[in-house]
Design an enzyme around this catalytic site. Structure first.
Site, PDB file in Angstrom:
ATOM      1  N   HIS A  92       0.830  -1.202   0.000  1.00  0.00           N
ATOM      2  CA  HIS A  92       0.000   0.000   0.000  1.00  0.00           C
ATOM      3  C   HIS A  92       0.874   1.266   0.000  1.00  0.00           C
ATOM      4  O   HIS A  92       0.736   2.135  -0.868  1.00  0.00           O
ATOM      5  CB  HIS A  92      -0.916  -0.024   1.231  1.00  0.00           C
ATOM      6  CG  HIS A  92      -1.848   1.142   1.322  1.00  0.00           C
ATOM      7  ND1 HIS A  92      -3.156   1.083   0.908  1.00  0.00           N
ATOM      8  CD2 HIS A  92      -1.659   2.409   1.768  1.00  0.00           C
ATOM      9  CE1 HIS A  92      -3.729   2.259   1.098  1.00  0.00           C
ATOM     10  NE2 HIS A  92      -2.842   3.088   1.625  1.00  0.00           N
ATOM     11  N   GLU A  93       1.787   1.345   0.967  1.00  0.00           N
ATOM     12  CA  GLU A  93       2.620   2.558   1.073  1.00  0.00           C
ATOM     13  C   GLU A  93       3.557   2.676  -0.133  1.00  0.00           C
ATOM     14  O   GLU A  93       3.855   3.781  -0.585  1.00  0.00           O
ATOM     15  CB  GLU A  93       3.415   2.567   2.388  1.00  0.00           C
ATOM     16  CG  GLU A  93       2.561   2.482   3.662  1.00  0.00           C
ATOM     17  CD  GLU A  93       1.424   3.507   3.736  1.00  0.00           C
ATOM     18  OE1 GLU A  93       1.505   4.557   3.064  1.00  0.00           O
ATOM     19  OE2 GLU A  93       0.431   3.228   4.453  1.00  0.00           O
ATOM     20  N   GLU A 118      -4.701   7.765  -3.195  1.00  0.00           N
ATOM     21  CA  GLU A 118      -5.131   6.479  -2.649  1.00  0.00           C
ATOM     22  C   GLU A 118      -5.345   5.453  -3.765  1.00  0.00           C
ATOM     23  O   GLU A 118      -5.177   4.253  -3.555  1.00  0.00           O
ATOM     24  CB  GLU A 118      -6.409   6.678  -1.824  1.00  0.00           C
ATOM     25  CG  GLU A 118      -6.833   5.483  -0.990  1.00  0.00           C
ATOM     26  CD  GLU A 118      -5.899   5.175   0.186  1.00  0.00           C
ATOM     27  OE1 GLU A 118      -4.913   5.909   0.405  1.00  0.00           O
ATOM     28  OE2 GLU A 118      -6.164   4.166   0.868  1.00  0.00           O
ATOM     29  N   HIS A 142       1.760   4.457  -2.832  1.00  0.00           N
ATOM     30  CA  HIS A 142       1.837   5.914  -2.639  1.00  0.00           C
ATOM     31  C   HIS A 142       3.220   6.413  -3.071  1.00  0.00           C
ATOM     32  O   HIS A 142       3.353   7.445  -3.724  1.00  0.00           O
ATOM     33  CB  HIS A 142       1.619   6.259  -1.164  1.00  0.00           C
ATOM     34  CG  HIS A 142       0.191   6.185  -0.703  1.00  0.00           C
ATOM     35  ND1 HIS A 142      -0.817   6.900  -1.304  1.00  0.00           N
ATOM     36  CD2 HIS A 142      -0.395   5.493   0.315  1.00  0.00           C
ATOM     37  CE1 HIS A 142      -1.974   6.664  -0.661  1.00  0.00           C
ATOM     38  NE2 HIS A 142      -1.737   5.799   0.311  1.00  0.00           N
TER      39      HIS A 142
END
Ligand code: ZN
Length: 506
Positions: free
Chosen positions: A274-275, A304, A278
């Protein structure tokens, strides 16, 4: 001053502001990772001074004068040019920063600082009454802020106009009118499939995720996958924190954070994917435009979308695990020898209604967001009193997910957002999921490449169609240009119900 002089001066001002903000980001990252406890008070002084300097720069009347000169010139004739887009976004930010009376800004800062402390205590004791007076003040101040900011658009319900003004801080240009049908169609699709999954005879064996996964191996493995996606570790790093985030300081320096649980695989692994999503976005922004809107992320929803893309659409897909699972078995010798890629893939896609948003799966997650969207819209619109929030919260969970929180801590006190005044933030999570699926459905089919562990073309498509534009187009802009269709919930619903339908046999 003429426009050809004013524009470069605006760029210089904006870059100085961005550098100041990045200094605050370094301090903020350090605070969440390595700072000793004793540094807290002094760090507050450092960040307070930087915030003051940033605010002075962002509201400098000289900036407003230069902006007006450029706005009246030929430099902005082509509305899609970099200059016109920068000017449009500078105006947006400058108006937001200068329209609010200083008294209101100071009061909000004071009230939300106290509210965040009260929220921690109230959540710990699971007692909404301790937080209620703080939230009442915040809602009143945010309503005041919204009416100062709102253009009072004609034909809008009063509450919607107020909410739009707050949403605009996180999703520039986003509107309640756009969100309502997206959430309505999502809810209509998701509620029945989640019910059917609950009644299905087939269930995943989630215990395989809760075997022994040594922390150092988890770090090594997750970093390897992030690097394979294309995250550049010579321009970024991964550290440990309690509430994971990604913080990009500027070109060439992007920090990922995670936390480890030696008895639960998902926490670190999917958190890092997820990170890293980003981070890939930040690393793909045009470095030569750093400090200007065209060099910055588009909106929280688009940000997101990049994290959800890599975490869910790639990281929870069948072809991904066909490639990665044998490597996972090797990375944790003896731990998963009796498990197949199929069993593992089913386990990482388990769906179960739960009370806590941050622990929710891909399917139920958006219902948690839909509930918050409806409640905060009602709070800001004046249709729901803060005193009635716990009951309204529980009722919504019952009707959307079929479960009811027994305590405030697992109910309306679970998220930090409202305590810092973040009304309008929640919908960006769902917008991210929808944009991500929309991109995936419209890019050249990456299935075979993913099965071979090759991600270069996928990243290349995102770079060309999303990252490189920065904030040049408003949030729907890159999506519409890249896919030639406006954002709907369809691509998301279709891919998710297809995957879950197969796994659960519903
Ligand atoms: Zn995120």
């Amino acid at each position: 001053m003429t426009a050809p002089d004013a524009y470069p001066a605006l760029v210089t001002d904006a870059k100085e502001l961005a550098v100041l903000q990045s200094c605050a980001a370094v301090l903020g990252w350090d605070q969440q990772t390595y700072m000793p406890k004793g540094g807290g008070a002094f760090r507050g002084d450092q960040l307070g001074l930087l915030a003051k300097l940033c605010h002075a720069k962002a509201t400098d009347p000289a900036f407003g004068e230069r902006l007006a000169v450029v706005e009246a010139s030929d430099l902005v004739r082509d509305p899609e040019s970099v200059i016109a887009a920068n000017v449009r976004e500078w105006r947006h930010g400058y108006d937001r920063a200068t329209k609010l009376p200083a008294r209101l800004v100071e009061e909000l800062a004071r009230v939300t600082t106290a509210a965040q402390e009260a929220w921690v205590v109230a959540k710990g004791k699971s007692d909404f009454a301790l937080f209620r007076p703080h939230l009442e003040k915040i809602v009143a101040l945010k309503r005041e802020e919204a009416s100062a900011l709102s253009s009072g658009g004609t034909g809008l319900r009063a509450g919607d106009a107020l909410y739009d003004a707050l949403l605009d801080e996180y999703e520039p240009g986003g509107t309640t009118a756009e969100l309502r049908p997206l959430f309505a169609s999502l809810t209509a699709e998701l509620v029945p499939i989640i019910q059917a999954i609950g009644e299905a005879g087939k269930k995943p064996d989630e215990s395989v995720l809760r075997r022994e996964f040594p922390v150092d191996r988890q770090k090594w493995f997750a970093e390897g996958v992030a690097a394979a996606f294309g995250f550049d570790f010579t321009a970024g790093r991964l550290d440990t924190t309690s509430h994971p985030f990604c913080s990009a300081f500027g070109p060439g320096d992007c920090r990922l954070t995670t936390r480890y649980n030696p008895r639960f695989f998902n926490e670190c692994f999917f958190g890092v994917l997820h990170e890293a999503g980003h981070g890939l976005y930040e690393q793909g922004l045009p470095a030569d435009l750093f400090g200007t809107p065209c060099g910055a992320y588009c909106s929280l929803g688009v940000h997101e979308s990049q994290s959800r893309f890599w975490e869910n659409l790639i990281g929870r897909s069948r072809p991904f695990w066909e490639h990665v699972f044998p490597r996972l078995q090797q990375a944790f010798p003896g731990t998963l020898t009796d498990v197949t890629a199929d069993r593992w893939h089913f386990a990482v896609n388990a769906v179960k209604p739960s009370l806590i948003r941050v622990e929710a799966d891909e399917a139920t997650y958006n219902l948690h967001v839909a509930i918050r969207f409806e409640l905060e819209l009602a709070l800001i619109g004046g249709e729901l009193a803060v005193a009635d929030l716990p009951g309204a919260w529980a009722d919504k969970y019952e009707s959307f997910l079929g479960i009811r929180p027994a305590t405030d801590a697992e109910g309306c006190l679970q998220d930090i957002h409202w305590s810092f005044g973040g009304f309008g933030y929640f919908p960006t999570y769902t917008l991210g999921n929808l944009h991500a699926a929309h991109y995936f459905a419209h890019m050249p089919d990456p299935t075979d490449a993913i099965r071979r562990g090759e991600f270069r073309d996928v990243l290349g498509w995102l770079r060309a169609n999303v990252h490189t534009h920065g904030r040049r187009f408003r949030s729907g802009g890159p999506t519409r240009r890249a896919t030639r269709t406006p954002l709907t919930a369809e691509a998301f619903s279709k891919s998710l119900t297809g995957k879950l339908g197969e796994l659960y046999g519903v």
